[in-house]
Every structure is written in C-alpha cells, then in structure tokens.
Design a protein around this motif. Structure first.
Motif, PDB file in Angstrom:
ATOM      1  N   LEU A   1      -7.128  27.679  -3.343  1.00 22.66           N
ATOM      2  CA  LEU A   1      -6.013  26.972  -3.953  1.00 22.66           C
ATOM      3  C   LEU A   1      -4.868  26.903  -2.952  1.00 22.66           C
ATOM      4  CD1 LEU A   1      -6.110  28.523  -7.532  1.00 22.66           C
ATOM      5  CD2 LEU A   1      -7.369  26.578  -6.593  1.00 22.66           C
TER       6      LEU A   1
ATOM      7  N   CYS B   1       1.050  23.421  -6.487  1.00 23.13           N
ATOM      8  CA  CYS B   1      -0.333  23.807  -6.211  1.00 23.13           C
ATOM      9  C   CYS B   1      -1.226  23.007  -7.154  1.00 23.13           C
ATOM     10  CB  CYS B   1      -0.509  25.299  -6.438  1.00 23.13           C
ATOM     11  SG  CYS B   1      -2.213  25.899  -6.335  1.00 23.13           S
TER      12      CYS B   1
ATOM     13  N   ALA C   1      -5.150  22.452  -8.492  1.00 22.27           N
ATOM     14  CA  ALA C   1      -6.446  23.125  -8.568  1.00 22.27           C
ATOM     15  C   ALA C   1      -7.495  22.192  -9.150  1.00 22.27           C
ATOM     16  CB  ALA C   1      -6.324  24.382  -9.433  1.00 22.27           C
TER      17      ALA C   1
ATOM     18  N   PHE D   1      -8.454  24.951 -13.308  1.00 21.18           N
ATOM     19  CA  PHE D   1      -7.116  24.858 -13.901  1.00 21.18           C
ATOM     20  C   PHE D   1      -7.157  24.898 -15.422  1.00 21.18           C
ATOM     21  CE2 PHE D   1      -2.679  23.847 -13.632  1.00 21.18           C
ATOM     22  CZ  PHE D   1      -2.407  23.141 -14.797  1.00 21.18           C
TER      23      PHE D   1
ATOM     24  N   MET E   1      -2.412  30.562 -14.850  1.00 23.53           N
ATOM     25  CA  MET E   1      -2.123  30.358 -13.434  1.00 23.53           C
ATOM     26  C   MET E   1      -0.943  31.220 -13.013  1.00 23.53           C
ATOM     27  SD  MET E   1      -4.420  28.240 -12.441  1.00 23.53           S
ATOM     28  CE  MET E   1      -3.793  27.882 -10.797  1.00 23.53           C
TER      29      MET E   1
ATOM     30  N   ASN F   1      -3.466  18.746 -13.208  1.00 26.37           N
ATOM     31  CA  ASN F   1      -4.078  20.023 -12.828  1.00 26.37           C
ATOM     32  C   ASN F   1      -3.242  20.748 -11.782  1.00 26.37           C
ATOM     33  OD1 ASN F   1      -6.356  19.642 -14.554  1.00 26.37           O
ATOM     34  ND2 ASN F   1      -7.265  18.306 -13.007  1.00 26.37           N
ATOM     35  N   SER F   2      -1.959  20.777 -12.009  1.00 25.50           N
ATOM     36  CA  SER F   2      -1.066  21.373 -11.032  1.00 25.50           C
ATOM     37  C   SER F   2      -0.131  22.384 -11.677  1.00 25.50           C
ATOM     38  CB  SER F   2      -0.250  20.293 -10.319  1.00 25.50           C
ATOM     39  OG  SER F   2       0.642  19.679 -11.225  1.00 25.50           O
TER      40      SER F   2
ATOM     41  N   ASN G   1      -2.744  31.230  -7.534  1.00 26.67           N
ATOM     42  CA  ASN G   1      -4.066  31.723  -7.878  1.00 26.67           C
ATOM     43  C   ASN G   1      -4.147  31.734  -9.392  1.00 26.67           C
ATOM     44  OD1 ASN G   1      -6.577  33.198  -7.989  1.00 26.67           O
ATOM     45  ND2 ASN G   1      -6.065  34.164  -6.060  1.00 26.67           N
TER      46      ASN G   1
ATOM     47  N   TYR H   1     -10.116  32.582  -4.452  1.00 28.03           N
ATOM     48  CA  TYR H   1      -9.219  31.435  -4.622  1.00 28.03           C
ATOM     49  C   TYR H   1      -7.993  31.483  -3.712  1.00 28.03           C
ATOM     50  CZ  TYR H   1     -11.828  30.310  -8.907  1.00 28.03           C
ATOM     51  OH  TYR H   1     -12.809  29.983  -9.810  1.00 28.03           O
TER      52      TYR H   1
END
Length: 115
Positions: free
Chosen positions: A3, A21, A23, A28, A33, A76-77, A96, A104
């Motif tokens: 990631l 970030c 993923a 995700f 997260m 997905n962030s 992560n 990751y």
C-alpha cells in the motif's frame, strides 16, 4: 500487495499536509484502515485508524484534534489530513490495514516539519 502512501513533504510548524493512500478494492472494502508513522530512532506507531464502515475512528493522543482520518469507498482510498503540524510529527508515514499485515507495508511518505 504494498500500500503506497503519498502527499508528504516539507512544511513549516503550524502548517498542514494531506496524505493519501489507495488500496485494491478486495483489501480496502473488508478492512479497517490505519495510518502509521516511524520517526527517526523510534518504533513504528499507529497514528489513526478508521473502521471499514467509516463510522468509528481512533487517534493517538498526541495527534487527536489535529489530524483527521477519512476514507472514500468509491475510490478505495484513505486520507489523513494533518493540521497544526509540529516538529515532532516528522516521520515516514505509512498506510496499512488495522490490525496491520506485514506484507502490505509500502515505502511510506516522508513528512518533515521544520522551519
């Protein structure tokens, strides 16, 4: 899968930065997260985390009320808005899942707070 965090840089004390970030969706969508950091000479630590439903968050004591974690399920962030930065926030920041999974870890993004 690693990631990758982005958005770090050099900022003066009191300044702001926003880290991001992204993923893979299969990671995700099913995980809490977290943002972690490692300062020079110190162990890596959890800075903030957000539940997979986005409804609950956790902050380490020294960043509470200064940092805000958020997640965007459509992208997905996960992001970390950092305000009122202090020299002691200087570190490499990583994203992560939380609890973390070693595979990751990415390279992180360096945040330097200095005048």
């Amino acid at each position: 899968v690693q990631l990758q965090a982005s958005g770090g840089g050099l900022v003066q004390p009191g300044g702001s930065l926003r880290l991001s970030c992204t993923a893979p969706a299969h990671i995700f969508q099913v995980n809490n997260m977290g943002w972690y950091r490692q300062a020079p000479g110190k162990q890596r630590e959890l800075v903030a985390s957000i539940w997979k439903d986005g409804k609950n968050t956790y902050y380490a004591g020294d960043v509470r009320y200064r940092f805000t974690i958020s997640r965007d399920s459509a992208k997905n962030s996960v992001s970390l808005q950092m305000n009122s930065l202090k020299p002691e926030d200087t570190a490499v920041y990583y994203c992560n899942v939380q609890p973390l999974l070693e595979p990751y870890w990415g390279q992180g993004t360096l945040v330097t707070v200095s005048s």
